[in-house]
Design an enzyme around this catalytic site. Structure first.
Site, PDB file in Angstrom:
ATOM      1  N   PRO A 123       0.828  -1.208   0.000  1.00 41.40           N
ATOM      2  CA  PRO A 123       0.000   0.000   0.000  1.00 41.40           C
ATOM      3  C   PRO A 123       0.862   1.257   0.000  1.00 41.40           C
ATOM      4  CG  PRO A 123      -0.679  -1.548   1.717  1.00 41.40           C
ATOM      5  CD  PRO A 123       0.635  -2.020   1.205  1.00 41.40           C
ATOM      6  N   THR A 142       4.160   2.667   2.794  1.00 44.90           N
ATOM      7  CA  THR A 142       4.717   1.603   3.626  1.00 44.90           C
ATOM      8  C   THR A 142       6.236   1.523   3.554  1.00 44.90           C
ATOM      9  OG1 THR A 142       4.260   0.069   1.804  1.00 44.90           O
ATOM     10  CG2 THR A 142       2.646   0.188   3.582  1.00 44.90           C
ATOM     11  N   LYS A 199       8.310   1.509   0.366  1.00 45.68           N
ATOM     12  CA  LYS A 199       8.907   0.840  -0.798  1.00 45.68           C
ATOM     13  C   LYS A 199      10.063   1.660  -1.366  1.00 45.68           C
ATOM     14  CE  LYS A 199       4.952   0.770  -2.910  1.00 45.68           C
ATOM     15  NZ  LYS A 199       4.116   1.318  -1.827  1.00 45.68           N
ATOM     16  N   GLU A 210     -23.981  12.372  16.816  1.00 44.27           N
ATOM     17  CA  GLU A 210     -22.762  11.680  17.248  1.00 44.27           C
ATOM     18  C   GLU A 210     -23.024  10.821  18.481  1.00 44.27           C
ATOM     19  OE1 GLU A 210     -20.337  11.674  15.287  1.00 44.27           O
ATOM     20  OE2 GLU A 210     -21.123  13.270  14.025  1.00 44.27           O
ATOM     21  N   ASP A 216     -23.233   7.860   5.790  1.00 46.28           N
ATOM     22  CA  ASP A 216     -23.549   6.663   6.573  1.00 46.28           C
ATOM     23  C   ASP A 216     -24.321   5.657   5.727  1.00 46.28           C
ATOM     24  OD1 ASP A 216     -22.372   7.832   8.781  1.00 46.28           O
ATOM     25  OD2 ASP A 216     -24.230   8.783   9.433  1.00 46.28           O
TER      26      ASP A 216
END
Length: 662
Positions: free
Chosen positions: A220, A223, A225, A442, A519
């Protein structure tokens, strides 16, 4: 004197060789300047006015006649349309000559010496030089320079477009070693073996082992690379060429393939060496892709890359490293052994990896005694190395902004919230009604997550606008999640509907608004994935019914047909609706049974604006919260016409630490 000679000799010895390309350009400029100077001299030489006195004064014809009548003219030269000569004081003059038949008689009467010039005629040589020879010489010279430049570029395109843009890195340029890398031990060991092979090839060759021809770093974004490749450049002790996949393809046909050839020619001259291609998916994408002609410039570049990596001619001593976060779009011929012998997976780090990464990034950061690195690592599941580096940097910036000398744990917590949920937008001023609506929304999410088994623990809930949301409920898993079961997914479905249902219970059915759109999208996508991908529908069984969603550019979606009948599609829609309605029903039941807790939690959010998971539990139980500083409330109307309806940040995928709600 001897000292001066010695100093000059030392300077000559210390001179570095000049760039031959700079010398070639200097030679080209000198030749071009010489051609222009020659043309200027030729025009000046053949100019009929080249011998005229440059101090000549222009006078009116009437003044000239007055000078003649007053014996002030010494000599006159009569041209076709101009008179020139000298006054008695030896100053030169010129004037325009009208058609005056009495001029000669007037000059004779005053004893002025005069002579006549024939009409100007252009010679044959002047016409030949100005209209034929000079343009011909100019074009021949430009063509010669152009051909010479093409030859210097190896025929690789116009004026160097075909030259490789690979950069040769030295050990001093941004030196990174394997000691600077943490949290990805397996990937580091795979690449350390390549470096060991370059340093001591006999250690492996005596057992019949051959050096890998290539390694593909897959993982991903963020990370590490590219950082691994930089570490190899710093450790290998051999020439290291770095290039991006997008540097090959240009608007000119054949340039990409030419750059590939030139890059490998340079590599052969410097063998043994390493070539690193970052974001190789830009050039290594699946061939035959897209709607148009598949034989485009990118495919020619890829074909040349395949031939150079493992073609008819062997490339001994050249190791190819490449990095991508889209291995699914790469051409299969590029991934086979012999080209990329190894695919090194660079995953997101676990808690121990995050701990080591944080320790690496905190080396140069002065930390306060209360900073617990393991606590930070435990509270950041799913974070990549780049995310962790960003947290450390944001914490240092926050401490500097506050005028502190040490970075405390509070700065790290604030930085983590900023990275995960977005920066606080306190400039967005909400009315009391908008703030109360956001608080109930919330609080609904938070209450559902506390009462339904399978939800991740509540980490924090806030009604302070962050990022694009006017409020955020953040559920954080206790550990790294590699998979998620059906119980957890159904709990998340209920969690998605907690906000809208809480607003309905408090404000009535007429309170429906657009704030829950995100949502609903999350719940719908999750339910459809459960039915069509994960085999979690008893009626449809363990089959994959996912609709064709492959990108057109991959060349798959055009040739594939839908393998789902209309009746099956209807059943899929029915099963998705069943899962969504089940989640909605569970959330409504929880909030209806605990309506008093909903009111207490919403009131606490209105008062304190931000609550941690433990503080939210105390607020629900009716206990006093004493650890939070009460912030002043503002009831000025919302500026800019923005909606007071809370919206949640985009969903970041299942199993990752993503803020839920609002």
């Amino acid at each position: 004197m001897k000292g001066l000679i010695y100093y000059m000799a030392m300077n000559d010895n210390n001179k570095t060789p000049q760039d031959p390309q700079a010398n070639n350009w200097m030679k080209t400029l000198l030749i071009g300047g010489g051609i222009i100077a020659a043309m200027t001299l030729a025009v000046t030489f053949f100019d009929g006015n080249g011998g005229r006195d440059h101090n000549t004064t222009s006078v009116a014809y009437s003044e000239f006649l007055n000078r003649v009548d007053n014996n002030g003219v010494k000599d006159v030269t009569i041209g076709h349309d101009e008179l020139s000569g000298h006054f008695t004081d030896n100053s030169a003059f010129k004037t325009v000559a009208p058609s005056d038949p009495l001029l000669v008689q007037r000059l004779q009467s005053k004893n002025v010496t005069f002579r006549a010039l024939p009409e100007d005629t252009v010679s044959f040589w002047q016409i030949l030089l100005s209209q034929f020879l000079l343009p011909f010489i100019l074009f021949v010279g430009l063509g010669f320079l152009f051909v010479r430049q093409m030859q210097k570029n190896g025929g690789g395109g116009a004026m160097g477009f075909g030259k490789s843009r690979a950069r040769l890195l030295t050990e001093k340029q941004g030196r990174v070693t394997f000691k600077d890398i943490a949290g990805i031990e397996e990937a580091r060991e795979e690449l350390e073996e390549i470096v060991d092979f370059l340093k001591d090839p006999t250690r492996f060759s005596r057992l019949g082992g051959k050096i890998p021809k290539g390694a593909l770093l897959v993982g991903p974004p963020g990370t590490g690379k590219t950082l691994l490749a930089r570490a190899i450049a710093g450790e290998a002790g051999v020439p290291f060429f770095s290039i991006s996949g997008s540097d090959f393809v240009e608007m000119f046909v054949g340039v990409g393939a030419s750059r590939v050839r030139d890059m490998f020619e340079q590599a052969k001259k410097n063998a043994p060496c390493i070539i690193f291609i970052d974001e190789i998916d830009a050039v290594g994408r699946h061939r035959g892709a897209g709607l148009g002609n598949g034989n485009d410039e990118r495919e020619q570049t890829l074909n040349q890359l395949l031939v150079e990596m493992d073609g008819f001619e062997a490339n001994e001593g050249i190791i190819i490293l490449a990095a991508t976060n889209r291995p699914d779009v790469l051409d299969p011929a590029l991934l086979r052994p012999g080209r990329f012998d190894r695919q090194v997976i660079v995953p997101r780090p676990d808690i121990e990896g995050r701990l080591k990464i944080l320790q690496v990034h905190m080396k140069k950061t002065p930390l306060a005694p209360d900073v617990d690195v393991r606590t930070i690592a435990r509270g950041t599941p799913g974070f990549s190395g780049a995310d962790l580096a960003n947290i450390v940097n944001e914490a240092a910036l926050l401490a500097a902004r506050k005028g502190k000398r040490l970075v405390a744990m509070s700065e790290f917590e604030e930085a983590k919230d900023k990275v995960m949920m977005g920066a606080e937008r306190r400039s967005v001023i909400m009315t009391e009604e908008e703030k109360r609506s956001t608080a109930y929304h919330e609080a609904g999410h938070a209450l559902v997550s506390l009462h339904i088994p399978g939800c991740d623990p509540l980490h924090k809930v806030t009604v302070i606008p962050r990022g694009r949301a006017l409020g955020v409920t953040w559920n954080l898993p206790e550990r790294d999640q590699l998979s998620i079961n059906i119980k957890q997914m159904k709990a998340r479905l209920a969690l998605c509907f907690g906000g809208r249902i809480a607003e309905q219970l408090v404000y009535g059915e007429d309170s429906l608004n657009t704030g829950a759109s995100n949502d609903i999208q999350q719940a719908t996508d999750m339910a459809r994935a459960m039915v069509t991908e994960y085999g979690m529908s008893p009626k449809l069984g363990w089959l994959r019914y996912r609709e064709n969603q492959d990108e057109v550019f991959l060349g798959h979606s055009v040739s594939r047909s839908q393998n789902i009948s209309e009746d099956t599609a209807k059943i899929i829609d029915q099963e998705v609706r069943v899962l969504v309605e089940e989640g909605e029903s569970r959330a409504r039941q929880v909030l209806t049974e605990h309506i008093d807790e909903l009111h207490r939690l919403a009131n606490a959010l209105i008062e304190y604006e931000t609550l941690s998971g433990e503080e939210a539990k105390r607020a629900i139980a009716g206990e006093k919260i004493t650890t939070i500083e009460v912030k002043p409330q503002v009831t000025i109307p919302l500026s800019g016409g923005a909606s007071g309806v809370p919206k949640s940040p985009p969903f970041n995928g299942w199993g990752n630490a993503a803020p839920q709600g609002a």
